[in-house]
Design an enzyme around this catalytic site. Structure first.
Site, PDB file in Angstrom:
ATOM      1  N   SER A 183       0.814  -1.215   0.000  1.00 11.36           N
ATOM      2  CA  SER A 183       0.000   0.000   0.000  1.00 11.36           C
ATOM      3  C   SER A 183       0.847   1.265   0.000  1.00 11.36           C
ATOM      4  CB  SER A 183      -0.911   0.012   1.238  1.00 11.36           C
ATOM      5  OG  SER A 183      -1.644  -1.185   1.325  1.00 11.36           O
TER       6      SER A 183
HETATM    7  N1  SAH Z   1      -0.746  -5.053   3.938  1.00 15.53           N
HETATM    8  C1  SAH Z   1       0.002  -5.422   2.750  1.00 15.53           C
HETATM    9  C2  SAH Z   1      -0.653  -5.008   1.462  1.00 15.53           C
HETATM   10  C3  SAH Z   1      -1.898  -5.711   1.256  1.00 15.53           C
HETATM   11  S1  SAH Z   1      -2.456  -5.947  -0.399  1.00 15.53           S
HETATM   12  C4  SAH Z   1       1.421  -4.896   2.795  1.00 15.53           C
HETATM   13  O1  SAH Z   1       1.772  -4.189   3.741  1.00 15.53           O
HETATM   14  O2  SAH Z   1       2.185  -5.224   1.885  1.00 15.53           O
HETATM   15  C5  SAH Z   1      -3.847  -6.911   0.067  1.00 15.53           C
HETATM   16  C6  SAH Z   1      -3.532  -8.322   0.446  1.00 15.53           C
HETATM   17  O3  SAH Z   1      -4.747  -8.923   0.896  1.00 15.53           O
HETATM   18  C7  SAH Z   1      -3.052  -9.171  -0.730  1.00 15.53           C
HETATM   19  O4  SAH Z   1      -1.838  -9.773  -0.415  1.00 15.53           O
HETATM   20  C8  SAH Z   1      -4.174 -10.186  -0.901  1.00 15.53           C
HETATM   21  O5  SAH Z   1      -3.713 -11.452  -1.344  1.00 15.53           O
HETATM   22  C9  SAH Z   1      -4.731 -10.258   0.482  1.00 15.53           C
HETATM   23  N2  SAH Z   1      -6.118 -10.773   0.570  1.00 15.53           N
HETATM   24  C10 SAH Z   1      -7.134 -10.599  -0.302  1.00 15.53           C
HETATM   25  N3  SAH Z   1      -8.243 -11.213   0.136  1.00 15.53           N
HETATM   26  C11 SAH Z   1      -7.914 -11.800   1.316  1.00 15.53           C
HETATM   27  C12 SAH Z   1      -8.642 -12.590   2.269  1.00 15.53           C
HETATM   28  N4  SAH Z   1      -9.923 -12.903   2.104  1.00 15.53           N
HETATM   29  N5  SAH Z   1      -7.990 -13.008   3.366  1.00 15.53           N
HETATM   30  C13 SAH Z   1      -6.673 -12.691   3.579  1.00 15.53           C
HETATM   31  N6  SAH Z   1      -5.950 -11.958   2.719  1.00 15.53           N
HETATM   32  C14 SAH Z   1      -6.556 -11.513   1.599  1.00 15.53           C
END
Ligand code: SAH
Length: 224
Positions: free
Chosen positions: A72
């Protein structure tokens, strides 16, 4: 004393300060908690971006991390961290581990971080990276974040870093009374709102829209 490696971070912190000021009319915050800024400044974002992207690591932008996902925007990471009011004794749940960067920022502010990631390869990579970098109070597991991580509930704070259609009931349940949850909610990329949810001590829920945002969707394993 400054050294050359501190300069990109100093510039990034200045950009975040500006973003915070410019969005204060929406967020109600003109500054971030100095503890949050300090913890943020101690995490080397370049260790969380893919090889070859180090030069962009301190830009105030999201970056691709593979599997169609992103790390992000630093301003949003700092703001969301601030919104859940982290304290040293807190146990926090993150949904969407991604690169592990947000978890690393939280790691310096709270007692323990539990982070759930649905893509196994990302979870494994983040776990290895966080271990290698010495973030010993973060635990990562593969799972569907819609369900939270009931074994360690209740959480003093919950941070969801992918956009949900609605606030998952299990997450509301796993939030400790008195705690905060920051979560982007909305179906389309163009209609997401970052919501701040507060569970009062009597269990009642209050929520308000903080800011329009753009996050990857929170997918539901059962529909994949
Ligand atoms: N917080 C992260 C960025 C997140 S991007 C960082 O600091 O890098 C969003 C993430 O949520 C992705 O890796 C995606 O695979 C995950 N995601 C999407 N749906 C999800 C779910 N239902 N449960 C857990 N993770 C999920």
């Amino acid at each position: 004393m400054n050294n050359i490696r501190d300069l990109p971070m100093e510039r990034l912190l200045e950009e975040i300060r500006t973003d915070v000021r410019e969005t204060a009319y929406l967020t109600g915050r003109t500054t971030l908690d100095p503890r949050v800024v300090d913890a943020f400044s101690r995490v080397s974002r370049h260790a969380f971006v893919p090889d070859g992207m180090g030069a962009s690591a301190y830009d105030n932008h999201p970056l691709p991390i593979g599997h169609g996902q992103t790390i992000s925007q630093p301003y949003i990471v700092a703001l969301m961290t601030d919104l859940i009011c982290p304290r040293p004794e807190h146990v926090v749940l993150e949904v969407g581990t991604g690169s592990g960067y947000q978890a690393a920022v939280l790691s310096g502010l709270v007692h323990r971080v539990y982070s759930v990631e649905i893509i196994q390869a990302l979870a494994e990579q983040a776990r290895a990276r966080l271990g290698r970098l010495g973030y010993g109070n973060v635990e990562v597991r593969v799972g569907n974040g819609h369900l939270g991580w009931p074994e360690h509930a209740p959480y003093d704070g919950i941070l969801v870093t992918a956009a949900a259609e609605d606030v998952p009931a299990a997450l509301l349940e796993q939030l400790r009374p008195g705690g905060y949850m920051a979560i982007p909610v909305g179906l389309s990329h163009f209609a997401q709102q970052l919501k701040l949810i507060h569970k009062h001590l009597d269990g009642s829920i209050e929520d308000h829209n903080v800011l329009p945002v753009v996050f990857v969707p929170l997918v539901d394993a059962t529909t994949q």
